[in-house]
Design a protein around this motif. Structure first.
Motif, PDB file in Angstrom:
ATOM      1  N   ASN A 366       0.819  -1.201   0.000  1.00 39.04           N
ATOM      2  CA  ASN A 366       0.000   0.000   0.000  1.00 39.04           C
ATOM      3  C   ASN A 366       0.856   1.256   0.000  1.00 39.04           C
ATOM      4  O   ASN A 366       1.758   1.384   0.812  1.00 39.04           O
ATOM      5  CB  ASN A 366      -0.859  -0.009   1.276  1.00 39.04           C
ATOM      6  N   TYR A 367       0.598   2.171  -0.923  1.00 39.22           N
ATOM      7  CA  TYR A 367       1.327   3.438  -0.910  1.00 39.22           C
ATOM      8  C   TYR A 367       0.406   4.587  -0.547  1.00 39.22           C
ATOM      9  O   TYR A 367       0.469   5.651  -1.134  1.00 39.22           O
ATOM     10  CB  TYR A 367       1.967   3.697  -2.274  1.00 39.22           C
ATOM     11  N   GLY A 368      -0.503   4.330   0.380  1.00 37.77           N
ATOM     12  CA  GLY A 368      -1.428   5.376   0.798  1.00 37.77           C
ATOM     13  C   GLY A 368      -2.144   5.965  -0.397  1.00 37.77           C
ATOM     14  O   GLY A 368      -2.696   5.231  -1.210  1.00 37.77           O
ATOM     15  N   ARG A 369      -2.047   7.287  -0.527  1.00 35.71           N
ATOM     16  CA  ARG A 369      -2.845   7.897  -1.593  1.00 35.71           C
ATOM     17  C   ARG A 369      -2.255   7.662  -2.970  1.00 35.71           C
ATOM     18  O   ARG A 369      -2.841   7.988  -3.987  1.00 35.71           O
ATOM     19  CB  ARG A 369      -3.053   9.382  -1.331  1.00 35.71           C
ATOM     20  N   TYR A 370      -1.059   7.101  -3.031  1.00 34.99           N
ATOM     21  CA  TYR A 370      -0.501   6.764  -4.349  1.00 34.99           C
ATOM     22  C   TYR A 370      -1.019   5.421  -4.866  1.00 34.99           C
ATOM     23  O   TYR A 370      -0.631   4.959  -5.919  1.00 34.99           O
ATOM     24  CB  TYR A 370       1.033   6.756  -4.310  1.00 34.99           C
ATOM     25  N   GLY A 371      -1.868   4.772  -4.078  1.00 33.67           N
ATOM     26  CA  GLY A 371      -2.475   3.519  -4.539  1.00 33.67           C
ATOM     27  C   GLY A 371      -1.680   2.303  -4.102  1.00 33.67           C
ATOM     28  O   GLY A 371      -0.772   2.406  -3.265  1.00 33.67           O
ATOM     29  N   ARG A 372      -2.047   1.156  -4.678  1.00 35.54           N
ATOM     30  CA  ARG A 372      -1.410  -0.094  -4.271  1.00 35.54           C
ATOM     31  C   ARG A 372      -0.703  -0.725  -5.462  1.00 35.54           C
ATOM     32  O   ARG A 372      -1.098  -0.530  -6.604  1.00 35.54           O
ATOM     33  CB  ARG A 372      -2.458  -1.074  -3.761  1.00 35.54           C
ATOM     34  N   THR A 373       0.337  -1.468  -5.190  1.00 37.79           N
ATOM     35  CA  THR A 373       0.974  -2.198  -6.272  1.00 37.79           C
ATOM     36  C   THR A 373       1.384  -3.568  -5.770  1.00 37.79           C
ATOM     37  O   THR A 373       1.552  -3.783  -4.569  1.00 37.79           O
ATOM     38  CB  THR A 373       2.189  -1.435  -6.839  1.00 37.79           C
ATOM     39  N   LYS A 374       1.527  -4.484  -6.690  1.00 38.28           N
ATOM     40  CA  LYS A 374       1.945  -5.833  -6.328  1.00 38.28           C
ATOM     41  C   LYS A 374       3.455  -5.913  -6.379  1.00 38.28           C
ATOM     42  O   LYS A 374       4.071  -5.479  -7.345  1.00 38.28           O
ATOM     43  CB  LYS A 374       1.357  -6.809  -7.344  1.00 38.28           C
ATOM     44  N   LYS A 375       4.065  -6.459  -5.319  1.00 34.65           N
ATOM     45  CA  LYS A 375       5.499  -6.714  -5.335  1.00 34.65           C
ATOM     46  C   LYS A 375       5.707  -8.207  -5.515  1.00 34.65           C
ATOM     47  O   LYS A 375       5.090  -9.013  -4.817  1.00 34.65           O
ATOM     48  CB  LYS A 375       6.135  -6.277  -4.003  1.00 34.65           C
ATOM     49  N   VAL A 376       6.571  -8.551  -6.450  1.00 35.81           N
ATOM     50  CA  VAL A 376       6.727  -9.961  -6.790  1.00 35.81           C
ATOM     51  C   VAL A 376       8.150 -10.425  -6.526  1.00 35.81           C
ATOM     52  O   VAL A 376       9.107  -9.827  -7.016  1.00 35.81           O
ATOM     53  CB  VAL A 376       6.383 -10.190  -8.276  1.00 35.81           C
ATOM     54  N   THR A 377       8.301 -11.460  -5.711  1.00 34.11           N
ATOM     55  CA  THR A 377       9.621 -12.022  -5.444  1.00 34.11           C
ATOM     56  C   THR A 377       9.659 -13.466  -5.920  1.00 34.11           C
ATOM     57  O   THR A 377       8.823 -14.267  -5.509  1.00 34.11           O
ATOM     58  CB  THR A 377       9.924 -12.003  -3.928  1.00 34.11           C
TER      59      THR A 377
END
Ligand code: ADP
Ligand code: MG
Length: 401
Positions: A366-377
């Motif tokens: 979660n990046y707060g107001r910058y939205g969400r992104t998926k992190k892939v490892t």
């Protein structure tokens, strides 16, 4: 003597002089049906009760058996069928038993051809319409007044691949054929299987139902000790090695197949080493081998775009790639292969599937107001990928640099 035959001689000599660990290698094959199946007497009794009307020439109810892989469904069912065939023969009762593993058969046609061929028809390997084979089987049962029990093992595979059409036709026949009769026994490894069946097929097929629960670690231990006694020479294994096989398989979900496989492979490892005795170290080596094979099989059977997404995630060894950068990598891999790339949405779906398979780990950040992104490892190395894909012309090139 050239070098090849020297190496061969050495191998053969080693095999000849090595101690004989296995007394009965067959007994650890996965399709071996042991005479005695501990912890399955309730299930065996139930299957026998459902099928026993056959012995006074009445049609048994259709039966649906389900439970997870390695819970003894195939072994217990074959055991009952085998005894029932013996008893009917000894008492002059007419009965035909047909067994088909649907996954091995592979197509609806082959499943029906199994039924046809085992009821005395001769059906070509291909060429007829499925409906034609079915109608020949129906008239064969009627004219010969056959009493048929048809076991469809791994029936969930049939429905997942081809829908429930064939089961609809078969259960309808089972309902209506006379004289003679057809009873069906479906075996499913998938507990959710029933949800994939239409209501009519389900109610016809599951006139009776039997569930096979997973084995506890303790039960697996007993089962495996018994199998080991039968398969190995007495001094050829330690009890601790067998217990370790059971414990390692019990951790997952009480899968007797995995336990038996592990014991067999451990025995083969020990034998190849020329050891006097199978011990825990051999079990650890066998475990690694099984896990590697499992990952490698999973990788090989991925669809092309899933392979490309995985390569995009694994290449360059960066941790925590964002889904955006994976998509970029993926698109350029597609371009290099000369194929069209899928939408970001589809690729995101593929990442989720790879996550389910344990090949990558994907977490939402979660990046707060910058939205969400998926992190892939990635959860596997580039080397493992190279190994698995080395014969796969469509992707090996992409892993070169
Ligand atoms: P399923 O059909 O449920 O996947 P299987 O019947 O093929 O499982 O069993 C898997 C393996 O475990 C086979 O080798 C089978 O002989 C063995 N096995 C399963 N249950 C027992 C048991 N109760 N006793 C001995 N061996 C068993
Ligand atoms: Mg089975």
């Amino acid at each position: 003597m050239d070098q090849n035959s020297e190496t061969l001689e050495a191998i053969f000599h080693k095999a000849l002089s090595a101690p004989k660990l296995f007394n009965n290698h067959e007994a650890l094959r996965s399709d071996y049906v042991p005479d005695h199946l501990p912890f399955r007497s309730d299930q065996i009794t139930s299957v026998a009760q459902v099928l026993s009307p056959l012995l006074h020439s009445s049609r048994p109810s259709n039966l649906l058996i389900y439970g997870k892989t390695g819970t003894g469904k195939t072994a217990a069912t074959k055991h009952v069928i085998f005894k029932l065939a013996q008893t009917s023969k000894a008492n002059g009762v007419k009965a035909s038993f047909v067994y088909s593993n649907v996954r091995m058969a592979g197509t609806e046609y082959r499943v029906l051809a199994d039924l046809a061929n085992q009821t005395g028809l001769s059906i070509p390997f291909t060429g007829l319409a499925v409906s034609e084979v079915l109608s020949r089987v129906q008239s064969q049962i009627k004219t010969k007044k056959l009493h048929v029990v048809f076991v469809l093992d791994e029936i969930d595979f049939l429905v997942k691949s081809f829908g429930d059409r064939l089961l609809y036709d078969l259960t309808t026949s089972a309902d209506t054929i006379t004289p003679g009769f057809l009873s069906m026994v479906g075996i499913s490894n998938d507990l959710q299987f029933k949800e994939e069946l239409g209501a009519r097929v389900l109610s016809r097929l599951s006139e009776e139902e039997i569930v096979f629960p997973p084995y506890s670690a303790q039960e697996l231990t007993t089962i495996l000790q018994e199998r080991a006694k039968f398969a190995f020479n007495p001094a050829a294994y330690t009890e601790a090695a067998v217990n370790l096989c059971a414990a390692l398989s019990g951790l997952e979900h009480g899968d007797a197949r995995r336990a038996v496989d592990l014991l067999r492979i451990a025995g083969e490892v020990a034998e190849r080493e020329g050891s006097m005795q199978l011990d825990e170290r051999h079990v650890q080596i066998a475990l690694q081998k099984i896990d590697q094979d499992r990952i490698s099989d999973a990788l090989k059977s991925l669809p092309l775009h899933a392979k490309l997404v995985l390569i995009a995630a694994v290449k360059n060894n960066l941790e925590n790639k964002s889904s955006g950068s994976i998509y970029e990598n993926y698109s350029s891999l597609c371009k290099r292969s000369g194929i069209e790339s899928l939408t970001t949405r589809r690729v995101s779906g593929l990442v989720t599937e790879l996550d389910t398979l344990g090949l990558v780990s994907a977490t939402l950040v979660n990046y707060g107001r910058y939205g969400r992104t998926k992190k892939v490892t990635p959860q596997i190395s580039q080397d493992v990928l190279r190994q698995a894909f080395h014969e796969d012309g469509s992707v090996t090139q992409l892993l070169q640099d």
